[in-house]
Design a protein around this motif. Structure first.
Motif, short mmCIF file in Angstrom:
data_model
loop_
_atom_site.label_atom_id
_atom_site.label_comp_id
_atom_site.label_asym_id
_atom_site.label_seq_id
_atom_site.Cartn_x
_atom_site.Cartn_y
_atom_site.Cartn_z
N LEU A 86 0.82 -1.22 0.00
CA LEU A 86 0.00 0.00 0.00
C LEU A 86 0.85 1.27 0.00
CD1 LEU A 86 -2.75 -1.11 2.55
CD2 LEU A 86 -2.99 -0.84 0.08
N GLU A 106 -0.04 4.08 -2.39
CA GLU A 106 -1.30 4.72 -1.99
C GLU A 106 -1.10 5.62 -0.78
OE1 GLU A 106 -3.91 5.23 -3.45
OE2 GLU A 106 -5.29 5.84 -1.89
N ARG A 107 -0.23 5.19 0.14
CA ARG A 107 0.06 6.04 1.31
C ARG A 107 0.64 7.38 0.82
NH1 ARG A 107 0.97 0.85 4.10
NH2 ARG A 107 3.08 0.56 3.34
N PRO A 147 -9.70 2.87 5.46
CA PRO A 147 -8.91 1.81 4.82
C PRO A 147 -9.26 0.40 5.34
CG PRO A 147 -7.58 3.00 6.43
CD PRO A 147 -8.96 3.55 6.52
N VAL A 164 -6.03 0.12 -6.49
CA VAL A 164 -4.85 0.20 -5.62
C VAL A 164 -3.96 -1.04 -5.85
CG1 VAL A 164 -4.07 0.25 -3.20
CG2 VAL A 164 -6.10 1.53 -3.89
N GLN A 212 -8.61 -4.21 -5.13
CA GLN A 212 -8.83 -3.18 -4.11
C GLN A 212 -8.83 -1.83 -4.82
OE1 GLN A 212 -6.36 -3.42 -0.63
NE2 GLN A 212 -6.78 -1.33 -0.06
#
Ligand SMILES: C[S@@+](CC[C@H](N)C(=O)[O-])C[C@H]1O[C@@H](n2cnc3c(N)ncnc32)[C@H](O)[C@@H]1O
Length: 284
Positions: free
Chosen positions: A110, A113-114, A201, A265, A274
């Motif tokens: 992730l 995305e962070r 999330p 994602v 996702q």
């Protein structure tokens, strides 16, 4: 990664078993976590030792025994090579996360995305991270620019690590971590009409928390970052399916919203993706 693993194991595992190996594994700090297909599990120690010998700075290899599951989104792991330990430090974008891979959720996948969310946060935003885990999204955000972030998580281990990570990254004045069920905590008047931005999330269940999240946004307008899992035969339909789903979820509500962005994602299983959708919501 998979090609590399297969090349390491060529001549060690029979060809049919090599072909069965999954396409990737996770490296979290100095721990590797690998899923091994049922018919290859009898060779788990050989696989573990080979990885340990060939992957730089690796201290531990764990085998993942099931998919992420339960309220705390945990994976069951079994030690197969190296030092028997489950705690490690993962580093990204100048941040450090202390992680216990057995008792709290963490995914290195992730990371992009962070960073994406951290880049769009305004420095004056008051942010709520409803399912914060060990604090990853919040730490990347706070390091970049966000003014004040509230974390909530029901898993006590994740909550403790979230506090440790806040201190480890020198962010004590910007991040507050709360332990408990988001639904219960956010019932308090203290959190109503307060936030510029809310992260959800928890892709499997985020939709169940919209009724509690939306009243926590400032009535004049605020952003939701809504994560979901979308089943789709082809990747090209995922964004439109995801937005259709959002429109269904919001169809009965009497406030204005605008979808500002949707993207995939990551792939989580065959034909399951996702996604994240950013929405701007106005209630006045
Ligand atoms: C998929 S993990 C995401 C963690 C973190 N945001 C990350 O990406 O590393 C979801 C988190 O939500 C927490 N959780 C699940 N249900 C919850 C609830 N009702 N209230 C608060 N936290 C919850 C779990 O303990 C878990 O840490």
């Amino acid at each position: 990664m998979s090609k590399y693993l297969k090349s390491l194991l060529r001549g060690i595992l029979p060809q049919n078993e090599l072909e069965m190996l999954y396409s990737s594994y996770d490296i979290i700090g100095d721990i590797a976590i690998i899923k091994i297909p049922e018919l290859v599990v009898h060779n788990k120690y050989v696989i573990g030792k080979t990885m340990l010998k060939n992957i730089k700075n690796l201290k531990t290899v764990l085998m993942q025994r099931n998919s992420v599951s339960g309220e705390y989104r945990l994976r069951e792991v079994e030690h197969i090579a190296g030092e028997e330990k489950y705690i490690t430090v993962y580093k990204e974008f100048g941040c450090k996360f202390l992680v216990n891979v057995a008792t709290s959720y963490f995914s290195p996948r992730l990371s992009t995305e962070r960073l994406r969310i951290a880049n769009i946060v305004d420095k004056n935003d008051i942010v709520l991270n409803m399912f914060a885990g060990v604090g990853t999204f919040s730490i990347v955000m706070a390091k970049k620019k966000s003014s004040k972030i509230f974390n909530v998580d029901s898993n006590l281990d994740a909550h403790i690590l979230s506090n440790l990570n806040t201190n480890l990254n020198g962010l004590k004045d910007r991040i507050v971590s709360l332990h408990g069920d988001a639904r219960k905590i956010l019932q308090s008047q203290e959190y109503k009409n307060k936030f510029d931005r809310i992260l959800l999330p928890l892709p499997e269940k985020a939709h169940e928390f919209l009724d509690i999240a939306v009243p926590c946004l400032k009535p004049s307008g605020g952003f939701l970052h809504f994560f979901s899992h979308i089943k789709s035969e082809t990747k090209k339909n995922v964004v439109s399916e995801s937005e259709k789903n959002i429109k269904r979820l919001f169809s009965k509500d009497d406030y204005d919203y605008q979808i500002t962005h949707t993207q995939v994602v990551r792939d989580v299983a065959p034909r399951i993706y996702q996604t994240v959708t950013d929405l701007f919501i106005m209630r006045e």
